[in-house]
Scaffold this motif. Structure first.
Motif, mmCIF file in Angstrom:
data_model
loop_
_atom_site.group_PDB
_atom_site.id
_atom_site.type_symbol
_atom_site.label_atom_id
_atom_site.label_comp_id
_atom_site.label_asym_id
_atom_site.label_seq_id
_atom_site.Cartn_x
_atom_site.Cartn_y
_atom_site.Cartn_z
ATOM 1 N N ALA A 116 0.839 -1.207 0.000
ATOM 2 C CA ALA A 116 0.000 0.000 0.000
ATOM 3 C C ALA A 116 0.871 1.254 0.000
ATOM 4 N N GLN A 117 1.943 1.248 0.770
ATOM 5 C CA GLN A 117 2.840 2.398 0.816
ATOM 6 C C GLN A 117 3.537 2.599 -0.534
ATOM 7 N N LYS A 118 3.925 1.511 -1.166
ATOM 8 C CA LYS A 118 4.543 1.582 -2.502
ATOM 9 C C LYS A 118 3.525 2.138 -3.498
ATOM 10 N N TRP A 119 2.275 1.682 -3.403
ATOM 11 C CA TRP A 119 1.228 2.163 -4.296
ATOM 12 C C TRP A 119 1.046 3.677 -4.117
ATOM 13 N N LEU A 120 1.040 4.134 -2.874
ATOM 14 C CA LEU A 120 0.914 5.576 -2.613
ATOM 15 C C LEU A 120 2.062 6.371 -3.233
ATOM 16 N N GLU A 121 3.277 5.845 -3.141
ATOM 17 C CA GLU A 121 4.425 6.514 -3.754
ATOM 18 C C GLU A 121 4.231 6.667 -5.259
ATOM 19 N N ASP A 122 3.613 5.666 -5.882
ATOM 20 C CA ASP A 122 3.382 5.681 -7.327
ATOM 21 C C ASP A 122 2.172 6.536 -7.720
ATOM 22 N N HIS A 123 1.398 6.978 -6.735
ATOM 23 C CA HIS A 123 0.190 7.775 -6.987
ATOM 24 C C HIS A 123 0.207 9.024 -6.101
ATOM 25 N N PRO A 124 1.022 10.009 -6.471
ATOM 26 C CA PRO A 124 1.213 11.190 -5.604
ATOM 27 C C PRO A 124 -0.036 12.051 -5.422
ATOM 28 N N LEU A 125 -1.051 11.877 -6.262
ATOM 29 C CA LEU A 125 -2.289 12.655 -6.098
ATOM 30 C C LEU A 125 -3.236 12.038 -5.066
ATOM 31 N N VAL A 126 -2.845 10.905 -4.508
ATOM 32 C CA VAL A 126 -3.701 10.201 -3.555
ATOM 33 C C VAL A 126 -3.052 10.214 -2.176
ATOM 34 N N THR A 127 -3.861 10.499 -1.155
ATOM 35 C CA THR A 127 -3.396 10.357 0.230
ATOM 36 C C THR A 127 -4.405 9.499 0.985
ATOM 37 N N PHE A 128 -3.893 8.701 1.900
ATOM 38 C CA PHE A 128 -4.742 7.884 2.760
ATOM 39 C C PHE A 128 -4.859 8.558 4.116
#
Length: 167
Positions: free
Chosen positions: A105-117
């Motif tokens: 999930a953290q790797k996915w967030l790095e790849d999607h900078p427009l998304v924050t959890f």
């Protein structure tokens, strides 16, 4: 409480263990004292998990019915969500489930900078609007429903989400 300007806030969650239940007998006849009755015996045909991301502003739900609830499933679902909102800043509210916070999930967030959890506090699922959506699904699509297979259940859940989003 204060999302960034032009950001869309989504609440995401999973409803696991949705059962495809088939009654062993048809509904019992109506009577003046008992408007609806059915046998308590049923046959289980399997379960499914529904993942949903609900827009705070509109209530629109992006859903996916799947067999399992693993990290890979969460990532696949989030990819679908991002596809629904191209080039949009997304703030996603969700619980602290391990599939939401792990390395993948953290790797996915790095790849999607427009998304924050944004994680809800422990024992505070009530702050997640997706819980309200699943309550509506349970009451309107699942209570007293009969599904003779998991495929039939999947179709019913997908059809419900389409109708729900129309309103």
């Amino acid at each position: 409480m204060n999302p960034p300007e032009n950001a869309l806030v989504l609440c995401m969650d999973e409803k696991t263990g949705i059962q495809a239940l088939d009654r062993t007998q048809p509904l019992l006849p109506l009577s003046s004292k008992k408007p609806k009755a059915w046998s308590n015996e049923y046959v289980r045909h399997g379960t499914r998990t529904m993942l949903a991301a609900v827009e705070i502003a509109t209530g629109k739900a992006t859903t996916w019915v799947n067999k399992t609830r693993k990290t890979e499933d969460f990532i696949t679902f989030m990819n679908r969500v991002v596809e629904q909102y191209p080039d949009q800043r997304l703030c996603v509210v969700m619980d602290n489930l391990n599939t939401h916070k792990g390395k993948a999930a953290q790797k996915w967030l790095e790849d999607h900078p427009l998304v924050t959890f944004h994680y809800t506090p422990t024992h505070a699922s009530w702050v997640n609007l997706a819980e309200c959506f699943f309550s509506i699904v349970s009451k309107q699509a699942l209570d007293q429903a009969v599904h003779k297979s998991v495929k039939e259940l999947e179709k019913a859940l997908d059809a419900f989400a389409i109708e729900y989003n129309k309103n």
